[in-house]
Design an enzyme around this catalytic site. Structure first.
Site, mmCIF file in Angstrom:
data_model
loop_
_atom_site.group_PDB
_atom_site.id
_atom_site.type_symbol
_atom_site.label_atom_id
_atom_site.label_comp_id
_atom_site.label_asym_id
_atom_site.label_seq_id
_atom_site.Cartn_x
_atom_site.Cartn_y
_atom_site.Cartn_z
ATOM 1 C CG ASP A 187 -6.751 1.097 -0.263
ATOM 2 O OD1 ASP A 187 -6.632 2.042 0.540
ATOM 3 O OD2 ASP A 187 -5.763 0.627 -0.793
ATOM 4 C CG ASP A 191 -1.999 1.190 1.389
ATOM 5 O OD1 ASP A 191 -2.393 1.303 0.204
ATOM 6 O OD2 ASP A 191 -1.834 1.804 2.406
ATOM 7 C CB THR A 233 -1.643 6.187 -2.210
ATOM 8 O OG1 THR A 233 -1.655 4.592 -2.199
ATOM 9 C CG2 THR A 233 -2.768 6.389 -1.621
ATOM 10 C CB THR A 234 1.165 3.153 -5.778
ATOM 11 O OG1 THR A 234 1.011 2.614 -4.489
ATOM 12 C CG2 THR A 234 2.325 2.664 -6.517
#
Length: 556
Positions: free
Chosen positions: A386, A61, A94-95
């Site tokens: 998520d 994550d 997010t990545t």
């Protein structure tokens, strides 16, 4: 002045300006992006993060990795903020946002070397981001709140590649049910979905409780374990004898006076319990303490009581049972009580907890997540977080995009066409933006062990033919229709990622001077207590204080 040098900064300060400052900040931003890039996609790898205490976190994550890393460099922290914003706003992607930000900086570095001014780059990037948002909104597919199957596909996509993947069908169904249950006229607050974790069993044994689980036990062994058709009193005051507000001293001259004093206290406690019994309370949740004698009286009346419940649990109980939290036992009425079909103390993996279930309209629910080890449970919890975020966003916006790099491939093609219509040097910046967006499908292919060039060529070929929904299937290596395969994600995940990444990249590019006080070098302290220069020469040359991962030394 006699040509004497004018010293403005203190001796401890360090200053880096011009091209050196830009290069240093870009290098820091790229390093952060590179650290999470291999975690992207369904075939992404995990990171093991060890802090100074030896605590281990295993995750892929993006935001968790960046939070756990001990990053000190100010420009690098700007990229970390991109991930945190993405997490707060959407819950997923997010990545993606960090990788795009890093690639935007990398492409900008090439243009800076060609003497394209940073201000022109910033203007071009902003134009490209505005156009990208339009393209993404044109690509969006409408989804309704009643499309449970599509919502489950969205939840499953958010879990793919994380520890929950083995049971994603079961978990995605639980997530969608949970979000649909807590939705009301005021919107969707995922705080009303409480997540309880339990080590033991398999991930597929996770369950959704339409009600509240309170991580507490009965306060007295003689109280009933279970109450059916329970009227529930919620108190944020203690069931104890009130202390005097002023400092008081009581002189007792004989044993009878002491006994009278104790009898009076006992009578007050009995009256409190009698009041609860009179309004019909079968179960009492108290946010504060319950006196030992009061516990005895409650047990005698057959009332199940819990003390020191969390404020958040009290809010959930009020929402789930329809009760009102009361601040004074004397003021409680029958109308203040909540109702649940069953309240009981049960064991989860050896821990006793109070289950409040069978409520009429559960506007607060609890997800019980199981897993074989603590690390597995923690990663499943992150995946569920998520998924809750993306389902909430989808229900709010009603729009989704195909996954598998399809939006990014379409964006890159559209932006290259758009760049041809823009005059001046901004055209180069927009083309660089298009190249940077390509990093997502390229990385998906790399992380899946595929040839990134072949995959990109095939993707572009399909999109040039008008197949906007075609993306890369990381499992087979084929370019397929992602919408037909049920691989979709919310529109806001992509628009937020592009906007946040662009803003961070532009902010970093516009910095041409870094002035650091002596205590911001990011160096370590040796045995003498003197500051050592950090690896890379502090603020003046390279990464400075990228610090590594907690207790992993300088792993960066």
């Amino acid at each position: 002045m006699g040509n004497q040098p004018l010293i403005v900064l203190s001796e401890d300060s360090q200053r880096t300006s011009g091209r050196d400052a830009q290069s240093m900040n870009i290098t820091a931003g790229k390093a952060v992006a590179e650290s999470v890039r291999t975690t992207l996609g369904p075939k992404g790898m995990d990171k093991m993060l060890v802090d100074n205490s030896g605590n281990v976190v295993v995750t892929n994550d993006g935001v968790t990795i960046l939070k756990e890393m001990d990053i000190e460099h100010p420009a690098a922290n700007m990229i970390v903020e991109v991930a945190e914003t993405q997490e707060d706003e959407v819950g997923d992607g997010t990545t993606t946002s960090v990788v795009i930000a890093g690639e935007l900086l990398a492409k900008a570095e090439d243009l800076l070397d060609q003497d394209i001014h940073a201000t022109i780059l910033a203007q071009g990037y902003r134009q490209a981001a505005g156009k990208a948002k339009e393209v993404l909104e044109d690509m969006a597919i409408d989804v309704g709140a009643e499309d449970t199957e599509e919502l489950e596909q969205i939840a499953a996509t958010a879990m793919t590649g994380k520890g929950a993947e083995t049971a994603k069908d079961t978990l995605s169904s639980l997530v969608v049910r949970a979000v649909q249950t807590v939705a009301d006229d005021d919107g969707i607050d995922t705080d009303n979905v409480k997540i309880e974790t339990s080590v033991g069993g398999s991930v597929s044994e996770s369950e959704l409780i339409e009600g509240v689980i309170v991580n507490k036990e009965r306060v007295h062994d003689n109280m009933p374990y279970y109450k059916e058709d329970a009227n529930i009193a919620l108190l944020d005051t203690a069931i104890e004898v009130k202390e005097t507000e002023l400092d008081a001293e009581i002189n007792v001259t004989d044993p009878d006076q002491l006994q009278q004093f104790l009898d009076q206290e006992e009578k007050q406690l009995q009256e409190m319990v009698d009041q609860l019994k009179a309004v019909g309370a079968d179960v009492v949740f108290c946010q504060k303490g319950i006196d030992d004698m009061a516990q005895h009286f409650l047990a005698e009346e057959g009332i199940l009581a819990v003390r020191r419940a969390k404020k958040s649990d009290m809010k959930r109980l009020a929402r789930a049972t329809g009760g009102r939290v009361v601040s004074n036992v004397d003021d409680i009425t029958e109308d203040d009580l909540g109702f649940a079909g069953s309240v009981g103390e049960k064991d989860i993996a050896g821990d006793s907890r109070i289950f409040v279930e069978d409520v009429e309209e559960a506007k607060s629910v609890t997800l019980v997540l199981r897993g074989g080890t603590e690390h597995v449970v923690d990663e499943v919890e992150r995946a569920i977080d998520d998924s809750l975020g993306v389902v909430r966003v989808t229900l709010e916006d009603g729009k989704v995009l195909p996954g598998g790099g399809a939006p990014e491939t379409e964006l890159a093609l559209e932006l290259r066409d758009y760049a041809d219509t823009v005059g001046g040097r901004e055209q180069l910046a927009i083309e660089a933006f298009a190249d940077a967006i390509d990093v997502i499908p390229r990385t998906l292919a790399e992380n899946a062990g595929l040839d990134p060039i072949d995959s990109l060529v095939e993707l572009r070929s399909e999109h040039s033919s008008g197949n906007q929904t075609f993306g890369l299937d990381a499992y087979t290596g084929d370019v397929v229709d992602m919408q037909a395969d049920g691989v979709v994600e919310p529109l806001r995940v992509k628009t937020q990622a592009v906007e946040s990444a662009t803003e961070a990249a532009v902010m970093i590019l516009r910095i041409d001077d870094v002035i650091a006080a002596g205590d911001l070098k990011g160096g370590s302290t040796d045995d003498d207590g003197d500051d050592e220069m950090p690896p890379g020469g502090g603020m003046g040359g390279g990464m400075g204080g990228m610090g590594g991962m907690g207790g992993m030394g300088g792993a960066m």
